[in-house]
Design a protein around this motif. Structure first.
Motif, PDB file in Angstrom:
ATOM      1  N   UNK A  81      15.520  16.908  34.022  1.00 46.90           N
ATOM      2  CA  UNK A  81      16.216  17.883  34.853  1.00 46.90           C
ATOM      3  C   UNK A  81      17.132  17.196  35.869  1.00 46.90           C
ATOM      4  N   UNK A  82      16.850  15.897  36.125  1.00 45.62           N
ATOM      5  CA  UNK A  82      17.624  15.149  37.104  1.00 45.62           C
ATOM      6  C   UNK A  82      17.968  13.771  36.544  1.00 45.62           C
ATOM      7  N   UNK A  83      18.854  13.058  37.211  1.00 48.04           N
ATOM      8  CA  UNK A  83      19.235  11.708  36.794  1.00 48.04           C
ATOM      9  C   UNK A  83      18.012  10.797  36.872  1.00 48.04           C
ATOM     10  N   UNK A  84      17.532  10.276  35.740  1.00 45.23           N
ATOM     11  CA  UNK A  84      16.317   9.454  35.763  1.00 45.23           C
ATOM     12  C   UNK A  84      16.508   8.094  36.419  1.00 45.23           C
ATOM     13  N   UNK A  85      17.751   7.694  36.662  1.00 48.82           N
ATOM     14  CA  UNK A  85      17.999   6.397  37.291  1.00 48.82           C
ATOM     15  C   UNK A  85      17.985   6.484  38.821  1.00 48.82           C
ATOM     16  N   UNK A  86      18.006   7.696  39.353  1.00 50.41           N
ATOM     17  CA  UNK A  86      18.061   7.868  40.805  1.00 50.41           C
ATOM     18  C   UNK A  86      16.825   7.294  41.492  1.00 50.41           C
ATOM     19  N   UNK A  87      15.660   7.372  40.851  1.00 51.00           N
ATOM     20  CA  UNK A  87      14.414   6.876  41.423  1.00 51.00           C
ATOM     21  C   UNK A  87      14.466   5.375  41.673  1.00 51.00           C
ATOM     22  N   UNK A  88      15.306   4.664  40.950  1.00 53.61           N
ATOM     23  CA  UNK A  88      15.394   3.213  41.112  1.00 53.61           C
ATOM     24  C   UNK A  88      15.959   2.827  42.465  1.00 53.61           C
ATOM     25  N   UNK A  89      16.558   3.761  43.165  1.00 51.80           N
ATOM     26  CA  UNK A  89      17.111   3.512  44.500  1.00 51.80           C
ATOM     27  C   UNK A  89      16.067   3.708  45.594  1.00 51.80           C
ATOM     28  N   UNK A  90      14.829   3.999  45.204  1.00 51.93           N
ATOM     29  CA  UNK A  90      13.751   4.248  46.168  1.00 51.93           C
ATOM     30  C   UNK A  90      12.588   3.305  45.855  1.00 51.93           C
ATOM     31  N   UNK A  91      12.674   2.054  46.320  1.00 52.86           N
ATOM     32  CA  UNK A  91      11.708   1.014  45.914  1.00 52.86           C
ATOM     33  C   UNK A  91      10.268   1.250  46.342  1.00 52.86           C
ATOM     34  N   UNK A  92      10.001   2.185  47.254  1.00 49.21           N
ATOM     35  CA  UNK A  92       8.613   2.483  47.618  1.00 49.21           C
ATOM     36  C   UNK A  92       7.980   3.485  46.663  1.00 49.21           C
TER      37      UNK A  92
END
Length: 342
Positions: A81-92
């Motif tokens: 539903x969302x860009x799956x690569x966006x989580x990579x910008x949140x290292x915690x």
């Protein structure tokens, strides 16, 4: 009879929630054994010894069930539903592959396949066998032979109609159904999937060295991951979607028909690393993640902590430096050392 049955079969498959249904013959993939032999000979399968052990079946679908006359190949979308690569910008936060963020696809897809197979038996009094990724079936090759899609440069199946976010399933049957035309390659000169790979796991287009693939390293690989590869894992704690996410054919991705594929399987690294065995099993009950076990999962989380650059996570890692599992303890010590110099 069979000419009238095929369009009804396809219509029924779409009603069940599949995005596509195509047909081929079990013998339509004569190249599979040669490619599989080369893959294993190069050692690209890593610790997946089961690939080498069952090559006779995996290399020849007809050998798996000699009575089969047709293979019905099906695709079911799990498009995010969302860009799956966006989580990579949140290292915690721990990044989990899209396919594993909700319920286990094996259960959902297999139930759909069984319903379709029961319908087919009732309509044509045939014999059937259904498979979803757990038997030695060369699903990707059969998908291309059936016209369902083609095997791209990232070695996954993709389509001009539904992109590459899809699970594959198959129904082998004794019915002699009219096959569809095979699909041809439409990757062209695009190298997006090759270029984005964090670990350079593609020695050449259409070839994957699993030993360097983050999906393999976080799911299949037992024991410590090679130290030179650990930084490239980033915050990926189960699987990797990079090569899938950048495929331009995803502009045609079809919305998933089952929202159970979507969920919040990742989470805060400090919370995930503290899971004991019971808490791990409870949290991931019904999820594909459960099969790798607490130790391998926490090992992955510790690599993510080491890559986070966040000193606030040092204590959580240090608490596991003497974990009974050797790979976990090794990952904890590595994470602490990384954070000490961050």
């Amino acid at each position: 009879m069979k000419d009238a049955l095929k369009p009804r079969l396809v219509a029924r498959a779409l009603e069940e929630g599949f995005v596509a249904c195509r047909i081929c013959k079990p013998g339509d993939v004569p190249h599979v054994r040669e490619r599989l032999d080369a893959f294993v000979a190069a050692g690209y399968h890593g610790q997946m010894g089961w690939m080498a052990e069952r090559m006779a079946w995996r290399g020849d679908p007809q050998a798996l069930w000699p009575e089969a006359r047709s293979v019905i190949m099906l695709a079911e979308s799990y498009a995010p539903l969302h860009d799956p690569l966006e989580i990579l910008e949140h290292p915690r936060q721990g990044a989990v592959s899209v396919y594993a963020q909700g319920r286990d696809y094996h259960d959902i897809v297999k139930k759909r396949l069984k319903r379709l197979a029961r319908w087919l038996v009732a309509e044509a009094a045939c014999e059937v066998k259904v498979f979803v990724d757990t038997a030695p079936v060369p699903e990707k090759a059969l998908a291309q032979a059936s016209g369902l899609g083609w095997q791209g440069k990232h070695t996954n199946v993709l389509s001009r109609d539904w992109g590459n976010w899809a699970f594959l399933g198959s129904v082998f049957t004794t019915l002699d159904l009219e096959p569809d035309a095979p699909e041809v390659d439409h990757c062209g000169s695009c190298t997006a999937c090759q270029d984005i790979c964090p670990t350079q796991a593609f020695p050449a287009p259409y070839q994957l060295d699993a030993r360097r693939c983050i999906s393999y390293l976080t799911i299949e690989h037992k024991g410590p991951v090679a130290e030179d590869l650990r930084p490239a894992l980033g915050n990926r704690i189960y699987g990797c979607d990079d090569c899938l996410a950048v495929c331009p054919w995803n502009k045609f991705a079809v919305r998933a028909s089952d929202m159970r594929y979507h969920g919040g399987a990742g989470g805060d690294l400090a919370t995930l690393v503290a899971l004991d065995d019971a808490a791990f099993r409870a949290r991931f009950s019904g999820s594909p993640i459960k099969r790798i076990g607490r130790a391998r999962f926490v090992r992955n989380v510790l690599y993510a902590i080491g890559n986070s650059g966040d000193a606030a996570l040092r204590g959580a890692a240090a608490a596991l430096c003497d974990d009974p599992d050797g790979a976990v303890a090794d990952a904890a010590r590595w994470a602490v050392a990384r954070l000490d110099v961050a």
